[in-house]
Design an enzyme around this catalytic site. Structure first.
Site, PDB file in Angstrom:
ATOM      1  CG  PHE A  13      -1.891   1.176   1.162  1.00 36.53           C
ATOM      2  CD1 PHE A  13      -3.037   1.107   0.377  1.00 36.53           C
ATOM      3  CD2 PHE A  13      -1.638   2.352   1.861  1.00 36.53           C
ATOM      4  CE1 PHE A  13      -3.913   2.177   0.304  1.00 36.53           C
ATOM      5  CE2 PHE A  13      -2.514   3.431   1.782  1.00 36.53           C
ATOM      6  CZ  PHE A  13      -3.653   3.345   1.002  1.00 36.53           C
ATOM      7  CG  ASP A  49       5.761   3.472   1.635  1.00 38.02           C
ATOM      8  OD1 ASP A  49       5.801   4.078   2.723  1.00 38.02           O
ATOM      9  OD2 ASP A  49       4.724   3.397   0.944  1.00 38.02           O
ATOM     10  CE  LYS A  91       0.212   5.782   7.573  1.00 37.80           C
ATOM     11  NZ  LYS A  91      -1.193   5.697   7.887  1.00 37.80           N
TER      12      LYS A  91
HETATM   13  C1  LIG Z   1       3.093   2.278   3.752  1.00 34.74           C
HETATM   14  C2  LIG Z   1       2.197   3.421   3.425  1.00 34.74           C
HETATM   15  N1  LIG Z   1       2.515   4.227   2.395  1.00 34.74           N
HETATM   16  C3  LIG Z   1       1.753   5.282   2.071  1.00 34.74           C
HETATM   17  C4  LIG Z   1       0.585   5.575   2.755  1.00 34.74           C
HETATM   18  C5  LIG Z   1      -0.223   6.760   2.358  1.00 34.74           C
HETATM   19  O1  LIG Z   1      -0.090   7.769   3.284  1.00 34.74           O
HETATM   20  P1  LIG Z   1      -1.162   8.985   3.335  1.00 34.74           P
HETATM   21  O2  LIG Z   1      -2.460   8.383   3.761  1.00 34.74           O
HETATM   22  O3  LIG Z   1      -0.587   9.937   4.336  1.00 34.74           O
HETATM   23  O4  LIG Z   1      -1.213   9.573   1.960  1.00 34.74           O
HETATM   24  C6  LIG Z   1       0.215   4.753   3.839  1.00 34.74           C
HETATM   25  C7  LIG Z   1      -1.035   5.042   4.583  1.00 34.74           C
HETATM   26  O5  LIG Z   1      -1.575   4.256   5.289  1.00 34.74           O
HETATM   27  C8  LIG Z   1       1.040   3.664   4.177  1.00 34.74           C
HETATM   28  O6  LIG Z   1       0.718   2.854   5.189  1.00 34.74           O
END
Ligand SMILES: Cc1ncc(COP(=O)(O)O)c(C=O)c1O
Length: 306
Positions: free
Chosen positions: A129, A214, A243
């Site tokens: 994700f 990521d 986050k």
């Molecule tokens: C691993 C990862 N990457 C990217 C995102 C996307 O982040 P945002 O919701 O701040 O755009 C998330 C969100 O849960 C995530 O868990």
């Protein structure tokens, strides 16, 4: 109750008036121990006095200027992140998806700047994700999120993590980078073995690919190190964070080596809000706490106890 909000969430019939450390409190005074932390965001708990102090002090000075001017808090936060990680340069934005968009753009531009614009494809891993923008949805590859939103953004190939034959088969002359979460979050808290992360680093080195980590969900102390890939004793070329980096204030960052970011010259990317003085004040305050002597060791110890 009808709501004016776009009904993209099935919301619990519960609202919180305030937070105190690890506790959430409703208007009626009911207390909940917060294991969700705003989906891996409030890493330092609610209403942390140091964060509240930094935010309110900055709020009385200046909230926002454009990135067309110097932002001293951003220079400082960027340098501190560089000093604490593999990275040489940082781009600030407002969310994880935006940090990943920046990562994707940096990886593609790296090859384009090298005279290989055809190397734009990025390999991602099943269960990933990476966000909700059109490109990061394509990177995540989950059909249920992609359907109905027009043609999937081109240039993402997905293989199961640990399927080395599939990975070798999908890497071709158009491949620019591999992109992976060291621990898949939305995918079900699936840990990528350290040996596998090291093998991915070797494959990238052998084939001239960039490794994008990521760390939107795993970063800023959540695993007991500042970033989770450190446990595997490897470094990525590009990394997204968000986050926890803002402790609840919307803040994202994309970190890279100077070499990986060599194509990102003036005008190639930008943001209105990213890195504004309010966000930078909070980001610096978060680092004050997380980088304090012994803090990450305490996180690691608590993790083992739990
Ligand atoms: C691993 C990862 N990457 C990217 C995102 C996307 O982040 P945002 O919701 O701040 O755009 C998330 C969100 O849960 C995530 O868990």
């Amino acid at each position: 109750m009808t709501s004016a909000l776009l009904p993209t969430y099935v919301r619990a019939p519960l609202a919180f008036e305030r937070g105190e450390g690890a506790w959430l409190v409703t208007e009626g005074g009911e207390r909940y121990l917060d294991f969700g932390a705003g989906i891996a965001v409030n890493g330092l708990g609610h209403a942390h006095p140091h964060l509240v102090g930094a935010l309110t002090e900055q709020a009385g000075k200046i909230w926002h200027t454009s990135n067309l001017f110097q932002i001293p808090g951003g220079e400082r936060l960027g340098q501190r992140l560089v000093d604490a990680t593999f990275a040489d340069v940082v781009f600030f934005c407002n969310s994880g998806a935006e940090a990943n968009e920046a990562a994707i753009k940096i990886a593609r531009k790296y090859h384009a700047a090298d005279g290989h614009p055809e190397r734009y494809r990025i390999v991602t891993f099943a269960g990933a994700f990476h966000g909700r923008t059109l490109a990061t949805l394509a990177a995540g590859g989950q059909q249920k999120y992609i359907e109905g939103f027009g043609p999937k953004v081109e240039g993402f190939d997905q293989v199961p993590a640990g399927d080395w034959a599939a990975l070798e088969a999908v890497i071709g002359p158009e491949t620019a980078a591999l992109m992976i979460e060291p621990i898949q979050g939305e995918g079900g808290v699936r840990v990528i073995p350290h040996a596998d992360l090291r093998r991915l680093r070797e494959i990238c080195d052998a084939k001239g690919l960039l490794l994008i980590m990521d760390e939107v969900q795993t970063g800023v102390g959540r695993t007991g190190r500042l970033f989770a890939h450190e446990w595997a004793r490897i470094t990525p070329d590009i990394m997204s964070a968000a986050k926890g980096i803002g402790g609840g204030f919307p803040l994202g960052a994309c970190l890279a080596t100077r070499e990986a970011a060599r194509g990102m010259t003036a005008g190639t990317h930008g943001t209105t809000f990213g890195g504004n003085p309010l966000a930078m004040a909070v980001g610096n305050a978060v680092l004050d706490v997380v980088l304090e002597e012994g803090f990450l060791d305490r996180v690691a110890r608590s993790g083992l106890l739990l």
